[in-house]
Design a protein around this motif. Structure first.
Motif, short mmCIF file in Angstrom:
data_model
loop_
_atom_site.label_atom_id
_atom_site.label_comp_id
_atom_site.label_asym_id
_atom_site.label_seq_id
_atom_site.Cartn_x
_atom_site.Cartn_y
_atom_site.Cartn_z
N ARG A 9 0.83 -1.18 -0.02
CA ARG A 9 -0.05 -0.03 -0.02
C ARG A 9 1.00 1.19 -0.12
NH1 ARG A 9 -4.78 -1.31 -1.68
NH2 ARG A 9 -6.02 -2.76 -0.22
N ALA A 32 1.33 3.88 -2.98
CA ALA A 32 0.94 5.27 -2.86
C ALA A 32 2.07 6.25 -3.29
CB ALA A 32 0.64 5.63 -1.21
N GLN A 88 -2.96 3.48 -6.66
CA GLN A 88 -4.01 2.91 -5.45
C GLN A 88 -4.69 1.73 -5.92
OE1 GLN A 88 -6.98 4.95 -3.77
NE2 GLN A 88 -7.48 3.52 -2.11
#
Lengths: 389, 389
Positions: free
Chosen positions: A26, A30, A35
């Motif tokens: 994640r 990012a 995403q």
């Protein structure tokens, strides 16, 4: 922040690992401005979908729950509807999936990620490509089925990726695509694409009996529960077919010459696996041993490989009729070549083209395992990000 | 049909070959729905530009003429203005290029393709990235200059490709990018990235004197006209720096420990090349011979390699201080490893990561030559096609 909606089909070993990779990446993604948003997941029994496919996602708690359920061998059917996620049984799933593809395909974009090992996904995949969706495959079946299905799936070449169908995460398809797009014609690919058979062939080279080596491979966890699934060569043949078609060969699985390492009369329908290992397989030891010796007397070694040759690529005239050879089986190869030097369970490919003419381009490394297979799928997903708004 | 406007900087060996590839791939690319449109070309003396950068291109006749001129060692200045193409001298070229970038960058998109070997392109490239342009590099200088320039160039990661800066067309950068984007942390890269030094080190292994091998390599055309350009290790160091920075290392060329294969007192400023080959180089033969023997007594061989290690990638905590090692020079390596088995002028990289842990991912093949370098550039151009409208 670029938002990539995903629908995952198949959440066994590879799919589960993919979900874990997505969660653990994640913050990395990012930073790259991307995403990944999982809007739905299905297994063979059920489909779970976020309550709002445009805005919401199956959050990390749900993904963790899915991983827990699948690790225990249960089905997604055991999940229950709640505010965040809806559960559909198999009967409703197909239509629901098509509906989602219709909603998202041409607006936000949607990537269908097939980590199953089923041929039942082909129908859905063929439909969603026309709805503007992208397709990422670890599943070999959709691309090794009929040419009609194949042509349909690759009809929008930029919208499909399938690195993990051949050599797991090894950069094979990506590298071949680069060569093809730059007009470097590929004459020949020869590769050891089964870790199991790579291990077996390098062990028998040392004089160990074939049957003993197969049993050892099984106890090391290198083989399928029934080693005949590896020894049949069918898995290698599917990979070979995918490579042959990528090179432009119009062919099917049944037009590939496949050498099985056991005779039909020892097949799974005829002989239980224990009987095969104990009584069937040892009948082969002498034959394999003699072939090893024969090869060795010529400075060669035996390898179980796929060979794909495109003689037309030697000619500059594009209209020259294409001659394709695609074979899967044992070959005698020079001991002192990348394939000849192979030991253990690595995959190895030698690729010959105009640019890699006398010396091939060689790609070698682990070609199996959930971690690397899922990593290949994830790299594919990131690779199509520019198609998303 | 997707239209990709290109501006080519540098049309010596690689650039010229690229133009030829573009022309010969016209029908292949049309089948893939892509058209490459060369709107401008510059060398160190002049810039030629199509008369209408929005709609027109330097057609295949002009491209052929450019190839002819450059093959003869002339400059683009010898071309004359006509209805189809305008010629600008060096003095006007920079502003004209920026103007074109401003016009096309954010409307149709524009790819700047740097096939020069000059550090003078850095200024233009840093400016055009902010104008929405893409950058494709075969030139190592822009990425091996200051960290400020580097950070600027890679600030839009999807808009830059530079496969051919390392190992020519070998799929090195593409493969590393795939691994990085899938969260597979790269612990270590060790590679033989100079075909010349790869050849030299494998030949001295057989007991041939170092000086004789270098002279043979020169007469085979493997070395630069002055072999010290290879023996200094600077070319390998630039490639190593590009790999180290890709892995997240904040470092410069002068922070790399580089082993030169000749001492300063035999440098190009001190000794003419003939003197170096005849009298300087043989003084090294004994030393190299002893190192070869020493390594051999341990079952090892000498290879001239780059080693990049990122100890932080072993840790899961992202905040752990990053420790980078980047070295270029002779190492003793196991005879029975991909690098140890290397013979001849192929490049070889061993890449170790979480997925390729005990056994590395190995990429091997020709790592030099105009054909394969230009093919790598062309593959990069096709790879960014989704960024164009």
């Amino acid at each position: 922040m670029k938002n990539i909606p995903l629908l995952l089909m198949g959440c066994g070993g590879v799919g589960r690992q993919l979900l874990q990779h997505i969660v653990s990446c994640r913050s990395l993604h990012a930073k790259q401005g991307v995403q990944l948003r999982v809007v739905g997941i299905c297994d063979s029994k059920a489909l779970i979908v976020t309550s709002d496919v445009f805005m919401m996602e199956l959050d990390d708690t749900v993904l963790a729950e899915v991983c827990r359920i699948k690790l225990n061998g249960s089905s997604l059917l055991t999940l229950s509807n709640n505010g965040q996620c809806q559960v559909f049984s198999n009967a409703e799933a197909m239509q629901k999936v098509i509906d989602i593809a219709g909603l998202l395909g041409k607006s936000t974009g949607l990537a269908f990620v097939d980590c199953s090992a089923s041929s039942e996904t082909i129908g859905v995949l063929s439909r969603v490509v026309d709805l503007g969706c992208c397709v990422v495959l670890a599943n070999k079946k959709p691309l090794s089925s009929s040419m009609v299905d194949y042509d349909k799936l690759v009809s929008y070449t930029r919208r499909i990726r399938y690195e993990s169908t051949v050599g797991a995460g090894l950069p094979v398809i990506a590298s071949l695509n680069r060569m093809l797009s730059s007009g470097d014609p590929i004459h020949r690919i020869i590769g050891s694409l089964s870790g199991t058979l790579g291990y077996v062939m390098s062990e028998v080279e040392d004089g160990k009996p074939f049957s003993e080596v197969v049993k050892a491979a099984k106890s090391l966890g290198y083989t399928e529960p029934d080693p005949r699934d590896d020894l049949s060569g069918m898995d290698v043949a599917r990979k070979a077919l995918i490579l042959a078609r990528l090179l432009g060969g119009c062919m099917n699985l049944d037009s590939i010459n496949i050498e099985s390492l056991y005779p039909k009369e020892m097949g799974p329908d005829v002989m239980p696996v224990e009987d095969f290992l104990l009584n069937g397989l040892p009948l082969h030891d002498k034959d394999i041993q003699e072939r090893v010796k024969m090869a060795s007397s010529k400075g060669k070694v035996l390898r179980y490989v796929c060979v794909i040759e495109d003689s037309s690529s030697f000619h500059t005239v594009a209209t020259f009729p294409s001659f394709f050879r695609c074979e899967v089986g044992i070959q005698e190869l020079p001991r002192n070549s990348p394939l000849g030097r192979l030991r253990g369970s690595d995959n190895v490919l030698e690729i010959y083209s105009r640019c890699y003419n006398e010396q091939p381009l060689v790609i070698q490394g682990a070609g199996a395992g959930n971690d690397t297979t899922a990593a290949g799928v994830l790299a594919d997903i990131l690779d199509i990000q520019d198609l998303f708004p």
